[in-house]
Each structure stands twice: as C-alpha cells, then as structure tokens.
Design an enzyme around this catalytic site. Sequence first.
Site, PDB file in Angstrom:
ATOM      1  N   HIS A 186      80.142  28.039  -6.410  1.00 39.38           N
ATOM      2  CA  HIS A 186      81.196  28.077  -7.604  1.00 39.38           C
ATOM      3  C   HIS A 186      80.707  27.670  -8.897  1.00 39.38           C
ATOM      4  O   HIS A 186      81.269  28.319  -9.822  1.00 39.38           O
ATOM      5  CB  HIS A 186      82.407  27.087  -6.921  1.00 39.38           C
ATOM      6  CG  HIS A 186      83.071  27.717  -5.608  1.00 39.38           C
ATOM      7  ND1 HIS A 186      83.036  26.855  -4.657  1.00 39.38           N
ATOM      8  CD2 HIS A 186      83.870  28.772  -5.523  1.00 39.38           C
ATOM      9  CE1 HIS A 186      83.714  27.522  -3.460  1.00 39.38           C
ATOM     10  NE2 HIS A 186      84.163  28.823  -4.098  1.00 39.38           N
ATOM     11  N   MET A 234      89.183  29.590  -3.824  1.00 40.19           N
ATOM     12  CA  MET A 234      90.226  28.872  -2.925  1.00 40.19           C
ATOM     13  C   MET A 234      89.722  27.591  -2.691  1.00 40.19           C
ATOM     14  O   MET A 234      90.262  26.902  -1.688  1.00 40.19           O
ATOM     15  CB  MET A 234      89.996  29.872  -1.430  1.00 40.19           C
ATOM     16  CG  MET A 234      90.597  31.150  -1.599  1.00 40.19           C
ATOM     17  SD  MET A 234      91.303  31.847   0.013  1.00 40.19           S
ATOM     18  CE  MET A 234      89.757  31.665   1.120  1.00 40.19           C
ATOM     19  N   SER A 242      78.707  29.194   1.296  1.00 45.71           N
ATOM     20  CA  SER A 242      79.878  29.260   1.616  1.00 45.71           C
ATOM     21  C   SER A 242      80.808  28.311   1.893  1.00 45.71           C
ATOM     22  O   SER A 242      80.187  27.353   2.843  1.00 45.71           O
ATOM     23  CB  SER A 242      80.192  30.220   2.748  1.00 45.71           C
ATOM     24  OG  SER A 242      81.384  30.625   3.323  1.00 45.71           O
ATOM     25  N   GLU A 291      78.131  37.785  -5.791  1.00 49.78           N
ATOM     26  CA  GLU A 291      77.677  39.072  -4.905  1.00 49.78           C
ATOM     27  C   GLU A 291      77.754  38.587  -3.508  1.00 49.78           C
ATOM     28  O   GLU A 291      77.377  39.438  -2.772  1.00 49.78           O
ATOM     29  CB  GLU A 291      76.385  39.436  -5.653  1.00 49.78           C
ATOM     30  CG  GLU A 291      76.416  40.266  -6.901  1.00 49.78           C
ATOM     31  CD  GLU A 291      75.105  40.651  -7.335  1.00 49.78           C
ATOM     32  OE1 GLU A 291      74.085  40.493  -6.774  1.00 49.78           O
ATOM     33  OE2 GLU A 291      74.855  41.338  -8.498  1.00 49.78           O
ATOM     34  N   GLN A 346      95.259  36.993   2.386  1.00 50.30           N
ATOM     35  CA  GLN A 346      94.121  37.456   2.984  1.00 50.30           C
ATOM     36  C   GLN A 346      93.404  36.987   4.157  1.00 50.30           C
ATOM     37  O   GLN A 346      92.313  37.130   4.754  1.00 50.30           O
ATOM     38  CB  GLN A 346      92.988  37.373   1.737  1.00 50.30           C
ATOM     39  CG  GLN A 346      92.727  35.755   1.470  1.00 50.30           C
ATOM     40  CD  GLN A 346      91.966  35.695   0.305  1.00 50.30           C
ATOM     41  OE1 GLN A 346      92.412  36.045  -0.798  1.00 50.30           O
ATOM     42  NE2 GLN A 346      90.498  35.484   0.547  1.00 50.30           N
ATOM     43  N   ARG A 382      82.657  27.942   4.391  1.00 54.09           N
ATOM     44  CA  ARG A 382      82.812  27.927   5.774  1.00 54.09           C
ATOM     45  C   ARG A 382      81.559  27.406   6.574  1.00 54.09           C
ATOM     46  O   ARG A 382      81.586  27.267   7.636  1.00 54.09           O
ATOM     47  CB  ARG A 382      83.281  29.374   6.225  1.00 54.09           C
ATOM     48  CG  ARG A 382      84.791  29.646   5.878  1.00 54.09           C
ATOM     49  CD  ARG A 382      85.127  31.129   6.441  1.00 54.09           C
ATOM     50  NE  ARG A 382      86.480  31.312   6.239  1.00 54.09           N
ATOM     51  CZ  ARG A 382      87.056  32.100   5.809  1.00 54.09           C
ATOM     52  NH1 ARG A 382      86.215  32.846   4.733  1.00 54.09           N
ATOM     53  NH2 ARG A 382      88.476  32.456   5.766  1.00 54.09           N
ATOM     54  N   HIS A 417      81.727  24.257  -4.303  1.00 54.86           N
ATOM     55  CA  HIS A 417      80.320  24.019  -4.019  1.00 54.86           C
ATOM     56  C   HIS A 417      79.439  24.590  -5.072  1.00 54.86           C
ATOM     57  O   HIS A 417      80.030  24.842  -6.356  1.00 54.86           O
ATOM     58  CB  HIS A 417      79.899  24.481  -2.530  1.00 54.86           C
ATOM     59  CG  HIS A 417      80.174  25.934  -2.220  1.00 54.86           C
ATOM     60  ND1 HIS A 417      79.528  26.986  -3.012  1.00 54.86           N
ATOM     61  CD2 HIS A 417      81.064  26.388  -1.366  1.00 54.86           C
ATOM     62  CE1 HIS A 417      79.989  28.221  -2.518  1.00 54.86           C
ATOM     63  NE2 HIS A 417      81.091  27.738  -1.486  1.00 54.86           N
TER      64      HIS A 417
END
Length: 284
Positions: A38, A31, A186, A149, A62, A188, A35
């Site tokens: 990824h 999305m 993440s 994971e 989602q 976020r 970082h």
Amino acid sequence: MTKIVRTIDTLRETVRAWQMAGETTALVPTMGYLHDAHQTLIKAGRAKSDRTVVSIFVNPKQFGPNEDFKSYPRQEKRDLEILEACGADLVFLPAQEEMYPSGFSATIDIPAFSNKLCGIGRPGHFSGVATVCTKLFLQCMPDMAVFGEKDYQQLQIIRWLVKDLNIDVDICGVPTVREEDGLAMSSRNIYLNADERTRASQISAILSASAKRLSDGMPVDQELNNAFIKFASLVGETPEYLELCDAQDLEIIKQVRKPARLLVAVKLGKTRLIDNWPVSPINS
C-alpha cells in the site's frame, strides 16, 4: 499532517479546493490494514500528483456470504500512523451507511471481465468492486487512481469501467510488491500459519519459472499442465485456476503472440492466495 475525513461532502469540498488552486489529485483505494505494498501505491500517487487521497473502506459488497468480511483485519490507529509517515494528504474513512445509505440499490457489473478467473469462485465480488470504485471516483473526482498489479483482474476491470462509463480518471497500475522470499504482499497473508507461509513463498517461484518457459516458446498446454501439477503438490489440492490470458482483455489464450499474463489462485489451509506474472511473446 494527514487530514481525516469521514463524509463525502467534506471529501468533495477539500478536493475541490485543491483543484481550484490548480493542484492534481491521486486516489489510492484500500480496505485498510496497510502494509508495504500500500505504501508503494501511495508513493506512486505522490510522485504523479500534487495531492494524495487514500480511502479506507472494508467494502461489504465485494465479500461473499461465507467470506471473511467480519474477520477482515482492521487497525485504524496503525493505518493512520502509516499514512502520516507516507505523507498522504487526506484519508477518507467513511462508515458503511455513508457509502451505502438506506435504500441503496445500484450495481455496476462488467460481465465480460468478471465472469472468469476469480469471478467464478467469487460470484458478485467484482460487481462489488466496480460499484464501490465508481462511487469513490465520483465522490473524489481524482485526476488519477492507483491500483496494484497483484490484483490484476481487478485492475483490468477498473480500466474497462472508466473507459465504458467515460469517467475522467487515469488508472495507474503498479507492479506487484513482494516479500523478500517472493510472496505477493496481501493483508490476508496474516491468516497463514508457519508451514503455510513457507509453502506460500513457492507460488511466485513456480509462476515466474513457468512464465519464462512460456516466453521462451514452451507449448502452452504442456507448460500449464506441468505448472498445475506443481501447484497441486505444493498446496495439497487442485488449484482454483491456472490460466494464461491476454494481458488486456483477459481472454484465455493458447499461443503467446502478444503480451499475456499467467494467473493463479490456490488455497493454503483456509487462506485463498492469488498471483500473476507477465508473459512476453518470444523474441519481444
């Protein structure tokens, strides 16, 4: 140079040309707001295939009605620079109407996996994930797709999805990539303030220590209760969940007789964080 593609037709034409030349393709769905984690997924795709496609699409299906779809971080120019440096062959950047044209109504759901753990607090989330991933697989027709994971429930849902629907794509799971202090990477994490960020680093420490005690034979109920108290103290409220699950079907288990996963979801301020840790049977 990374090729930028915004339509399904051009994506298919490009991948088909690679296939006609005998080259294999890996897809890395994202999305955006890329970082280091990824980049690790992209490197894994490059190591296992001739060509690597990265999709960047903030999937509205989602996100729940009160979630962060509008504020989710987006930096296309920065992402493209990262992809170029990583050596990605193609980036697929579809508009919302390209993925979900007027009248779109299909939905993919896997209730055996999605109505538990994160699915309880985020109803419809995994249906949105399964739907968009099915579309990406059919649009790109890759030989393999790479997922982290860190989103372990998502990974298992995708594995089940391709098995149930006979989609000819290998699903590659890559171990969670962490910051130096242990926090799972993440997009976020940028929502955390300084105090929250410091406390967030303890999530993996509690999780890993608990997973080790479970692997060493600590009774499951006793260990989960102790870890639950530690997480509640750390974040200042009750964890959304803390469960020990079978590593394959994510059924909740009370004894460690085969590979398992310890999974947690907590909230720090307004930021929801998830993590997981492998648990092995004693003496394995």
